[in-house]
Scaffold this motif. Structure first.
Motif, PDB file in Angstrom:
ATOM      1  N   GLY A  25       4.494   4.482 -15.526  1.00 43.55           N
ATOM      2  CA  GLY A  25       3.726   3.586 -14.667  1.00 43.55           C
ATOM      3  C   GLY A  25       2.445   3.117 -15.325  1.00 43.55           C
ATOM      4  N   LEU A  46       6.762   0.486 -14.728  1.00 47.33           N
ATOM      5  CA  LEU A  46       6.396   0.289 -13.324  1.00 47.33           C
ATOM      6  C   LEU A  46       4.956  -0.195 -13.217  1.00 47.33           C
ATOM      7  N   GLY A  68       1.845  -0.602 -11.079  1.00 39.27           N
ATOM      8  CA  GLY A  68       1.342   0.051  -9.866  1.00 39.27           C
ATOM      9  C   GLY A  68       0.427  -0.840  -9.054  1.00 39.27           C
ATOM     10  N   ASN A  70       5.518  -1.085  -7.524  1.00 35.71           N
ATOM     11  CA  ASN A  70       5.651  -0.080  -6.464  1.00 35.71           C
ATOM     12  C   ASN A  70       5.209  -0.586  -5.094  1.00 35.71           C
ATOM     13  N   GLN A 112       2.064   8.703  -6.389  1.00 33.53           N
ATOM     14  CA  GLN A 112       2.831   8.689  -7.635  1.00 33.53           C
ATOM     15  C   GLN A 112       4.070   9.572  -7.511  1.00 33.53           C
ATOM     16  N   ASP A 171       6.577   7.507  -5.810  1.00 32.14           N
ATOM     17  CA  ASP A 171       7.150   6.535  -6.751  1.00 32.14           C
ATOM     18  C   ASP A 171       8.336   7.152  -7.492  1.00 32.14           C
TER      19      ASP A 171
END
Length: 474
Positions: free
Chosen positions: A59, A91, A93, A159, A211, A214
């Protein structure tokens, strides 16, 4: 093509197939260890797990509009997974970025407004796509037998997509029910902040749950079994593996999730690099030019250059060992540093970025001979100095017949012709890297006194004051 081939092999033979195709280590974890990417793993069983294709993610929170070298270290780890035939998931964020990760910080992050956050998200996403695209092209020229048709397309996700519409009660009922406050308090990122003067807010304290969710979401919906991140992310990563184990049951085969951390980028002296350290090298060429990237790496200390070659390039390890051996015999040539700088610049900015960096380097640090040897074109100079105020574009008719002293004044290298004359007499006036002894000398296109297809003249006064004259058609 790869999927059909793998279908005919038994479990565990995936890496053997890729050994034939890539001519590197038989397992991507072995590759990462050999290149100094592994700080810690949540379980040694990860080595066995990656013998068959798996989805892997890391991420990036959009705290700035550009990635930097600190991010690149982790992305290089993800690139190795991608090149080994695994599904890479960078990813963005955009949800967690509005909260702020307390890891590695002494104070709480300043909250971003929606406009700035959206700008950062767009910048980061574009860079991620560009990094993996260029990284794959770079790999094809460095890794023997790499089959591009066998690689899975990199999937950039956000996300915020799974937090939109998720209410507080739903989140607490799903995630909070499985979280243990004692474990959360024991995280290093939390403990260090609790002991500081500023303490930690509930918002940042809860970041690890976001997180963790996620990882669970990617595990559950995208079959992602591995998360990688910097060593400061250990607590957040293990929060994710813990959540997956608790939600599926520790004895369930469905709880197979792994974490791998990568050492933070530091020099041999322990100096850190990144936004927080205040010395970030950005991947955005408008913030850090290809020339500055090149110069950063060409100045790498001998004690760091082998490690950086392993981490920031895809050169085969035997080739790196050979270069280090050659460098040890003649360290004054900086052969390892020059190779490192060229490789990283190409990886980040492509071959054209290397050409820009070499052009600027030879203009600023080379001489007449090296400028002529490289045969830089007019376009090369435009690419390297197009946005640089030191390059002045003038109609050729306004320069024809003018002395070097006149040109030095025109470019702002000297305040007056008399100053140019004094510099020339003292050996401090240069044209295209050569000393000018007579300030009345007149450069001529016909006589080959200009480089860059006969359109560029470089005036240097002293050691570091450079100006470029670019001739335009009248």
């Amino acid at each position: 093509m790869l999927r059909r081939a793998v279908g005919g092999y038994k479990r565990g033979s995936f890496s053997q197939l890729w050994l034939h195709r890539r001519c590197i280590h038989t397992n991507v974890i072995d590759t990462l260890r050999a290149r100094h990417f592994v700080q810690a793993v949540t379980s040694e069983a990860i080595t066995k797990r990656v013998e068959t294709p798996v989805a892997v993610y890391c991420g990036v929170d959009p705290t700035a509009s550009s990635l930097h070298l600190g991010n690149m270290v982790t992305l290089m780890g993800l690139l190795h997974f991608s090149l080994a035939g695994h599904q890479a998931i960078p990813l963005v964020g955009n949800a967690t970025g509005s909260i702020g990760d307390p890891s590695g910080r002494n104070t709480e992050r300043i909250a971003l407004d929606h406009k700035e956050l959206a700008k950062n998200v767009a910048g980061i996403e574009a860079q991620l796509i560009r990094f993996f695209s260029r990284g794959t092209q770079y790999a094809l020229s460095r890794i023997p037998n790499l089959d591009p048709s066998s690689l899975k397309p990199v999937r950039v996700l956000h996300n915020a997509d799974w937090y939109t519409g998720l209410g507080v009660l739903d989140f607490l009922g799903t995630v909070g029910r499985h979280a243990r406050v004692g474990t959360m308090m024991a995280r290093d990122s939390v403990k260090s902040r609790l002991q500081s003067v500023h303490g930690i807010s509930f918002t940042e304290f809860s970041y690890q749950l976001l997180q963790a969710y996620d990882f669970w979401h990617l595990y559950h919906f995208h079959k992602c079994h591995v998360q990688i991140g910097g060593s400061d992310q250990w607590g957040n990563i293990t929060a994710g593996t813990d959540l997956i184990h608790r939600m599926h049951g520790p004895q369930s085969d469905k709880s197979e999730a792994f974490g791998l951390t990568i050492p933070l980028l530091t020099t041999a002296s322990g100096e850190k690099f990144g936004k927080s350290a205040g010395n970030a090298i950005w991947l955005d060429e408008t913030r850090t030019s290809p020339f500055d990237i090149y110069q950063f790496f060409v100045k790498t200390a001998d004690s760091d250059v082998e490690r950086f070659l392993k981490m920031f390039t895809l050169l085969p390890l035997p080739r790196i060992a050979q270069i280090i051996d050659e460098h040890a015999r003649a360290p004054h040539t900086f052969i390892a540093q020059k190779l490192l700088a060229t490789e990283v610049t190409e990886l980040i900015h492509g071959p054209q970025g290397v050409q820009q960096a070499l052009c600027a380097t030879q203009v600023l640090f080379g001489n007449r001979q090296t400028l002529e040897e490289h045969k830089f074109t007019s376009d090369d100079f435009d690419a390297a100095f197009g946005c640089d105020q030191r390059m002045v574009k003038v109609a050729s008719a306004n320069v024809v017949g003018k002395s070097v002293a006149d040109i030095a004044v025109l470019l702002g290298s000297c305040k007056s012709k008399s100053e140019a004359t004094r510099l020339a007499k003292g050996g401090g006036l240069y044209w295209n890297g050569s000393v000018v002894v007579d300030s009345k000398w007149v450069p001529s296109v016909e006589k080959g006194d200009f480089v860059g297809d006969g359109t560029v003249g470089v005036v240097r006064t002293g050691k570091t004051n450079y100006r470029l004259l670019k001739l335009l058609d009248s």
